[in-house]
Motif scaffolding. Structure first.
Motif, mmCIF file in Angstrom:
data_model
loop_
_atom_site.group_PDB
_atom_site.id
_atom_site.type_symbol
_atom_site.label_atom_id
_atom_site.label_comp_id
_atom_site.label_asym_id
_atom_site.label_seq_id
_atom_site.Cartn_x
_atom_site.Cartn_y
_atom_site.Cartn_z
ATOM 1 N N ALA A 80 1.302 -1.277 0.359
ATOM 2 C CA ALA A 80 -0.216 -0.423 0.065
ATOM 3 C C ALA A 80 1.006 0.936 -0.024
ATOM 4 O O ALA A 80 0.495 1.984 -0.879
ATOM 5 C CB ALA A 80 -0.923 -0.167 0.962
ATOM 6 N N THR A 81 2.009 1.325 0.794
ATOM 7 C CA THR A 81 2.561 2.308 0.822
ATOM 8 C C THR A 81 4.488 2.742 -0.208
ATOM 9 O O THR A 81 4.859 3.587 -0.685
ATOM 10 C CB THR A 81 3.396 2.424 2.389
ATOM 11 O OG1 THR A 81 4.134 1.448 2.388
ATOM 12 C CG2 THR A 81 2.616 2.552 3.474
ATOM 13 N N ALA A 82 4.356 1.411 -0.644
ATOM 14 C CA ALA A 82 5.602 0.811 -1.913
ATOM 15 C C ALA A 82 5.180 1.517 -3.029
ATOM 16 O O ALA A 82 5.682 2.842 -3.560
ATOM 17 C CB ALA A 82 6.149 -0.273 -1.697
ATOM 18 N N VAL A 113 -0.970 12.519 6.797
ATOM 19 C CA VAL A 113 -1.170 11.897 5.772
ATOM 20 C C VAL A 113 -0.007 10.874 6.190
ATOM 21 O O VAL A 113 -0.651 9.766 6.129
ATOM 22 C CB VAL A 113 0.418 12.774 4.761
ATOM 23 C CG1 VAL A 113 0.376 11.890 3.515
ATOM 24 C CG2 VAL A 113 -0.410 13.765 4.103
ATOM 25 N N PHE A 114 0.906 10.220 7.177
ATOM 26 C CA PHE A 114 1.770 9.122 7.486
ATOM 27 C C PHE A 114 1.092 8.135 8.244
ATOM 28 O O PHE A 114 0.767 6.846 7.674
ATOM 29 C CB PHE A 114 3.188 9.837 8.606
ATOM 30 C CG PHE A 114 3.837 8.891 8.829
ATOM 31 C CD1 PHE A 114 4.705 8.246 8.264
ATOM 32 C CD2 PHE A 114 3.824 8.448 10.452
ATOM 33 C CE1 PHE A 114 5.027 6.758 8.339
ATOM 34 C CE2 PHE A 114 4.436 7.226 10.934
ATOM 35 C CZ PHE A 114 5.070 6.111 9.847
ATOM 36 N N LEU A 115 0.245 9.188 9.815
ATOM 37 C CA LEU A 115 -0.670 8.161 9.764
ATOM 38 C C LEU A 115 -2.150 7.205 9.246
ATOM 39 O O LEU A 115 -2.034 6.363 9.485
ATOM 40 C CB LEU A 115 -2.323 9.606 11.018
ATOM 41 C CG LEU A 115 -0.600 9.517 12.552
ATOM 42 C CD1 LEU A 115 -1.557 10.342 12.788
ATOM 43 C CD2 LEU A 115 -0.049 8.278 13.450
ATOM 44 N N SER A 116 -2.469 8.175 8.085
ATOM 45 C CA SER A 116 -3.614 7.394 7.349
ATOM 46 C C SER A 116 -3.266 6.731 6.182
ATOM 47 O O SER A 116 -3.594 5.967 6.576
ATOM 48 C CB SER A 116 -3.734 8.516 5.927
ATOM 49 O OG SER A 116 -3.071 9.050 5.198
ATOM 50 N N LYS A 117 -1.430 6.669 6.133
ATOM 51 C CA LYS A 117 -1.110 5.370 5.296
ATOM 52 C C LYS A 117 -0.653 4.266 6.143
ATOM 53 O O LYS A 117 -0.706 2.968 5.374
ATOM 54 C CB LYS A 117 -0.100 6.402 4.206
ATOM 55 C CG LYS A 117 -0.180 7.357 3.294
ATOM 56 C CD LYS A 117 -1.067 6.190 2.628
ATOM 57 C CE LYS A 117 -1.193 8.087 1.605
ATOM 58 N NZ LYS A 117 -2.506 7.239 0.504
ATOM 59 N N VAL A 118 -0.128 4.812 7.186
ATOM 60 C CA VAL A 118 -0.174 3.256 8.608
ATOM 61 C C VAL A 118 -0.936 3.120 8.328
ATOM 62 O O VAL A 118 -1.270 1.823 8.673
ATOM 63 C CB VAL A 118 0.845 3.370 8.937
ATOM 64 C CG1 VAL A 118 1.269 2.580 10.322
ATOM 65 C CG2 VAL A 118 2.572 4.290 8.510
#
Length: 184
Positions: A34-36, A57-62
């Motif tokens: 999802a992140t890569a 942004v980081f929290l939503s992606k993690v």
């Protein structure tokens, strides 16, 4: 008849434990991809252009893979439970789980769901670091072969530090291991 009832009470948690490894592998790969993938296609940079706050942004992606892990884990738990009961009923093993065994099964399922959520977060974080799913798979397979199999068999005192023992202790609410002394 009591023997069959005890078998059913032990069969389901062991199946959940065995198949939880497949679930955890799938969740870490989903989290990483999802992140890569978003970093690889450079859409994360575009999103940061319009949303300059980095923390949301980081929290939503993690946290997204952790939320995806919940229905995936629950689907696996229901599939294991229904499938095991159907197979045991088909083979003539009578219903024999008492309320305590059902409660243990519920706690095991909850621990698997929470563990899958944590692994999803770890997979997303590894996606930010590694930036490719193939690297993650190579590292996971290499770790299992080099550390969990070879190194632990050579240095048995490392058993308590392995990921496998920690996952076993979390899913089954405790584990044991045996260390043999070197008698040379």
């Amino acid at each position: 008849m009591v023997r069959h009832a005890a078998q059913r009470g032990r069969a389901v948690p062991q199946l959940i434990y065995g198949l939880s490894w497949v679930l955890l592998f799938a969740v870490v790969v989903i989290g990483c991809s999802a992140t890569a993938k978003e970093i690889g296609q450079r859409t994360l940079g575009t999103w940061l252009t319009f949303e300059p706050r980095r923390r949301p942004v980081f929290l939503s992606k993690v946290l997204a893979p952790a939320l995806w892990a919940v229905p995936l884990a629950l689907l696996l738990m229901v599939g294991i439970l229904v499938g095991t009961i159907a197979v045991l009923e088909g083979n003539g093993v009578p219903e024999g789980m008492n309320s305590g065994e059902w409660a243990d099964l519920a706690w095991i399922s909850l621990r698997v769901v929470l563990l899958a959520m944590a692994v999803g977060v770890a997979g997303a974080a590894l996606g930010f670091v590694l930036r490719h799913v193939a690297i993650l798979i190579v590292l996971l397979v290499g770790y299992v072969i080099a550390v969990e199999s070879i190194l632990v068999s050579l240095v048995q005192s490392l058993q308590s530090w392995t990921v496998g023992k920690h996952v076993t202790s979390r899913v089954l609410d405790g584990t044991t291991w045996q260390v043999w002394p070197n008698e040379w």
